[in-house]
Design a protein around this motif. Structure first.
Motif, PDB file in Angstrom:
ATOM      1  N   TYR A   1      19.844  29.847  30.872  1.00  0.00           N
ATOM      2  CA  TYR A   1      21.185  30.389  30.621  1.00  0.00           C
ATOM      3  C   TYR A   1      21.871  30.752  31.930  1.00  0.00           C
ATOM      4  O   TYR A   1      23.042  30.463  32.141  1.00  0.00           O
TER       5      TYR A   1
ATOM      6  N   ILE B   1      21.366  29.572  34.925  1.00  0.00           N
ATOM      7  CA  ILE B   1      21.706  28.430  35.763  1.00  0.00           C
ATOM      8  C   ILE B   1      22.797  27.574  35.116  1.00  0.00           C
ATOM      9  O   ILE B   1      23.647  27.019  35.806  1.00  0.00           O
ATOM     10  N   TYR B   2      22.805  27.512  33.783  1.00  0.00           N
ATOM     11  CA  TYR B   2      23.835  26.694  33.137  1.00  0.00           C
ATOM     12  C   TYR B   2      25.155  27.447  32.961  1.00  0.00           C
ATOM     13  O   TYR B   2      26.204  26.990  33.393  1.00  0.00           O
ATOM     14  N   TYR B   3      25.101  28.616  32.312  1.00  0.00           N
ATOM     15  CA  TYR B   3      26.337  29.364  32.047  1.00  0.00           C
ATOM     16  C   TYR B   3      26.704  30.302  33.187  1.00  0.00           C
ATOM     17  O   TYR B   3      27.856  30.634  33.389  1.00  0.00           O
TER      18      TYR B   3
ATOM     19  N   VAL C   1      26.283  29.990  36.636  1.00  0.00           N
ATOM     20  CA  VAL C   1      26.898  29.436  37.853  1.00  0.00           C
ATOM     21  C   VAL C   1      28.391  29.237  37.706  1.00  0.00           C
ATOM     22  O   VAL C   1      29.120  29.207  38.693  1.00  0.00           O
ATOM     23  N   VAL C   2      28.835  29.104  36.461  1.00  0.00           N
ATOM     24  CA  VAL C   2      30.264  28.932  36.197  1.00  0.00           C
ATOM     25  C   VAL C   2      31.071  30.060  36.831  1.00  0.00           C
ATOM     26  O   VAL C   2      32.205  29.882  37.263  1.00  0.00           O
ATOM     27  N   PHE C   3      30.434  31.238  36.901  1.00  0.00           N
ATOM     28  CA  PHE C   3      31.181  32.414  37.353  1.00  0.00           C
ATOM     29  C   PHE C   3      31.121  32.620  38.864  1.00  0.00           C
ATOM     30  O   PHE C   3      31.697  33.565  39.376  1.00  0.00           O
TER      31      PHE C   3
ATOM     32  N   TRP D   1      29.364  20.994  42.016  1.00  0.00           N
ATOM     33  CA  TRP D   1      29.822  21.012  40.633  1.00  0.00           C
ATOM     34  C   TRP D   1      29.578  19.681  39.931  1.00  0.00           C
ATOM     35  O   TRP D   1      29.333  19.628  38.731  1.00  0.00           O
TER      36      TRP D   1
ATOM     37  N   LEU E   1      26.270  20.122  38.628  1.00  0.00           N
ATOM     38  CA  LEU E   1      26.080  21.215  37.673  1.00  0.00           C
ATOM     39  C   LEU E   1      26.924  21.068  36.410  1.00  0.00           C
ATOM     40  O   LEU E   1      26.699  21.760  35.427  1.00  0.00           O
ATOM     41  N   GLU E   2      27.889  20.154  36.460  1.00  0.00           N
ATOM     42  CA  GLU E   2      28.810  20.045  35.330  1.00  0.00           C
ATOM     43  C   GLU E   2      28.101  19.606  34.056  1.00  0.00           C
ATOM     44  O   GLU E   2      28.248  20.204  33.006  1.00  0.00           O
ATOM     45  N   LYS E   3      27.295  18.558  34.178  1.00  0.00           N
ATOM     46  CA  LYS E   3      26.557  18.077  33.007  1.00  0.00           C
ATOM     47  C   LYS E   3      25.307  18.950  32.817  1.00  0.00           C
ATOM     48  O   LYS E   3      24.781  19.492  33.784  1.00  0.00           O
ATOM     49  N   PRO E   4      24.821  19.045  31.581  1.00  0.00           N
ATOM     50  CA  PRO E   4      23.701  19.968  31.345  1.00  0.00           C
ATOM     51  C   PRO E   4      22.359  19.518  31.916  1.00  0.00           C
ATOM     52  O   PRO E   4      21.475  20.332  32.107  1.00  0.00           O
TER      53      PRO E   4
ATOM     54  N   PRO F   1      21.356  21.194  35.586  1.00  0.00           N
ATOM     55  CA  PRO F   1      21.000  22.615  35.484  1.00  0.00           C
ATOM     56  C   PRO F   1      19.669  22.846  34.770  1.00  0.00           C
ATOM     57  O   PRO F   1      18.853  23.665  35.208  1.00  0.00           O
TER      58      PRO F   1
ATOM     59  N   VAL G   1      19.645  24.216  23.711  1.00  0.00           N
ATOM     60  CA  VAL G   1      20.622  25.323  23.680  1.00  0.00           C
ATOM     61  C   VAL G   1      21.750  25.090  24.673  1.00  0.00           C
ATOM     62  O   VAL G   1      22.801  25.686  24.560  1.00  0.00           O
TER      63      VAL G   1
ATOM     64  N   THR H   1      23.098  22.137  24.966  1.00  0.00           N
ATOM     65  CA  THR H   1      23.696  20.916  24.410  1.00  0.00           C
ATOM     66  C   THR H   1      22.963  19.622  24.790  1.00  0.00           C
ATOM     67  O   THR H   1      23.457  18.543  24.520  1.00  0.00           O
TER      68      THR H   1
END
Lengths: 254, 243
Positions: free
Chosen positions: B83, B85-87, B89-91, B101, B104-107, B110, B185, B187
């Motif tokens: 979570y 590393i996937y959600y 890093v967006v921040f 990016w 990291l953009e595709k799941p 990450p 989780v 996707t």
């Protein structure tokens, strides 16, 4: 004296009958809260799309309606036990329920819609412009089924456990477009990120195979006259714009 | 190929759940799971060897960071790491404007990073234990021969440590395969993702998950067999001579 009373009673009955068979004042069962369909205002008053539409229908028929709050699990037994005469509580019409109750015509089909960033150049018709894009859906929803069957071959589909995860990834720029229940998308994307997102194309409620039969008002099987009265009133309200006004109040203009 | 497809189609004729379409989901899921697990194990292994050597170093500035890294990644659930590393890093401010990016953009990437860092931490500890338990006599003998530190590591310590670490590492590989089930989780359509899709689509939890459980079981047995074989080959000198 008795004869006079008798005659006037018959007259009254005939008069009422000429308007709406023998429809009398009724009680309607509803399960709250289920915002924005039915909920209470801070001062305790019942409101919501179902409630306002129900009141408008009763006014159109010319009867008094009283709302009875009832938990969802006992809502059909309550109808059978005559605690109320109709159910108007976002009940989806389906065959299992049809065996027990009599449904009105559908009065609302929760629409789905495409949401994309405001800068997106995706437009109708979908299959061409969605090619190679990444579509977000909530796993296992009817939207998932629709998108998988129609665009599974041309686009990537990311499936999320919750709408919140999906919105987060939309904000992160990982998704080109999402397909959601319109009210959910409006609340999570449009209303809370003013100007960042837009709805693309029309609301989608067809085909029935995916989007179902919509919400109906349920009656006891024998109360066909009552159901007919509500169906007539519903089509009148749709014709005269009242329905659209109430719809707009809760879901924005179509 | 054509006839195989027809044969499968005939086999599935009366089946509403396992159609060619859903089987292809499972097929894609299998590929994704194997790729994800295999890649993260390979990269994790490559990272773990120098880390395990550094973990046993005398120098505090080499030893402590590695200890801290292992401590954190073994002390938190893989799901949480995924979570983050996937959600998460967006921040990070401005991350979307860097070349990172694109990865990291595709799941997939990450998830690969999370799995790799996790397995590297466990593997480091497994190897450190194996290196530490090298018999003192072997080291003394190597020194007596005048081997340099590097030559001693390469010829004496690491080979015997690998052999000793093998059974524990086999478990780690199987744990990694099972842990990869959480990839869906974020996707990713891995094996579990395919099963969840079929479950949600047909409301058939038993069919969907029993089928995928059988596939995991086959994979697990394949790994077990591979490690049994390796152990028999590499640890042959430890078996009683009568066999």
């Amino acid at each position: 004296m008795q004869t006079v009373l008798g005659i006037s009673l018959i007259g009254a009955t005939l008069f009422a009958g000429s308007a709406n068979a023998d429809v009398r004042d009724i009680r309607i069962g509803v399960d709250v809260p289920y915002e924005p369909m039915e909920f209470r205002t801070p001062d305790g008053e019942l409101t919501g799309f179902d409630i306002e539409l129900g009141n408008a229908l009763c006014a159109e028929i010319g009867i008094q309606c009283e709302w009875v709050v009832q938990g969802w699990d006992g809502i059909i037994p309550g109808l059978m036990a005559r605690k109320y005469d109709a159910i108007m509580s976002s009940m989806t019409i389906n065959d299992d329920r049809r065996k027990q109750v009599l449904f009105s015509d559908p009065y609302f089909t929760p629409p789905s819609a495409w949401f994309a960033p405001s800068a997106s150049d995706i437009e109708m018709p979908y299959p061409q412009t969605l090619e190679g894009s990444t579509i977000g859906v909530q796993r296992g929803t009817l939207q998932d089924n629709y998108v998988t069957d129609n665009f599974g071959d041309v686009a990537d589909i990311n499936r999320y456990a919750t709408a919140d995860d999906m919105v987060l990834d939309m904000d992160a720029g990982r998704l080109d477009i999402v397909f959601l229940d319109f009210p959910v998308g409006k609340a999570t994307l449009i209303d809370s990120n003013a100007g960042d997102y837009k709805v693309i194309g029309e609301m989608i409620t067809e085909p029935k195979e995916y989007f179902g039969d919509g919400f109906g008002i349920a009656f006891r099987q024998r109360d066909e006259d009552l159901a007919n009265a509500f169906n007539e009133a519903l089509s009148t309200l749709k014709d005269n714009g009242t329905y659209e006004d109430i719809y707009g109040e809760y879901f924005g203009a179509k | 190929m054509e006839s195989l497809t027809t044969w499968i189609e005939g086999l599935l004729a009366d089946n509403t759940i396992f159609t060619l379409q859903t089987l292809s989901y499972y097929g894609e899921g299998l590929t994704t799971t194997v790729q994800l697990v295999f890649l993260s194990l390979i990269i994790g292994l490559v990272l773990a060897v120098p880390l395990a050597i550094g973990r046993g170093s005398q120098h505090r500035w080499i030893k402590l960071p590695i200890f801290f890294y292992c401590y954190v990644f073994r002390g938190t659930p893989l799901l949480v790491q995924l979570y983050l590393i996937y959600y998460g890093v967006v921040f990070i401010e401005g991350i979307q404007d860097t070349w990172l990016w694109v990865l990291l953009e595709k799941p997939f990437v990450p998830a690969l990073i999370a799995f790799t860092l996790n397995t590297a931490a466990y593997t480091t500890e497994i190897f450190r234990g194996a290196i530490k338990s090298t018999p003192k006599g072997e080291i003394e003998a190597a020194r007596a021969y005048g081997m340099s530190w590097w030559l001693m590591m390469r010829r004496i310590v690491l080979p015997s440590a690998f052999r000793r670490a093998l059974p524990a590492y086999g478990n780690e590989v199987i744990f990694m395969l099972h842990a990869s089930a959480i990839a869906s989780v974020v996707t990713i359509m891995d094996l579990t993702g395919a099963a969840r899709f079929v479950y949600a689509r047909f409301y058939a939890p038993f069919d969907a998950f029993l089928f995928v459980a059988a596939i995991y079981l086959c994979l697990t047995f394949a790994i077990l067999y591979l490690f049994r074989y390796l152990e028999r080959r590499l640890l042959a000198h430890l078996r009683p001579s009568s066999q």
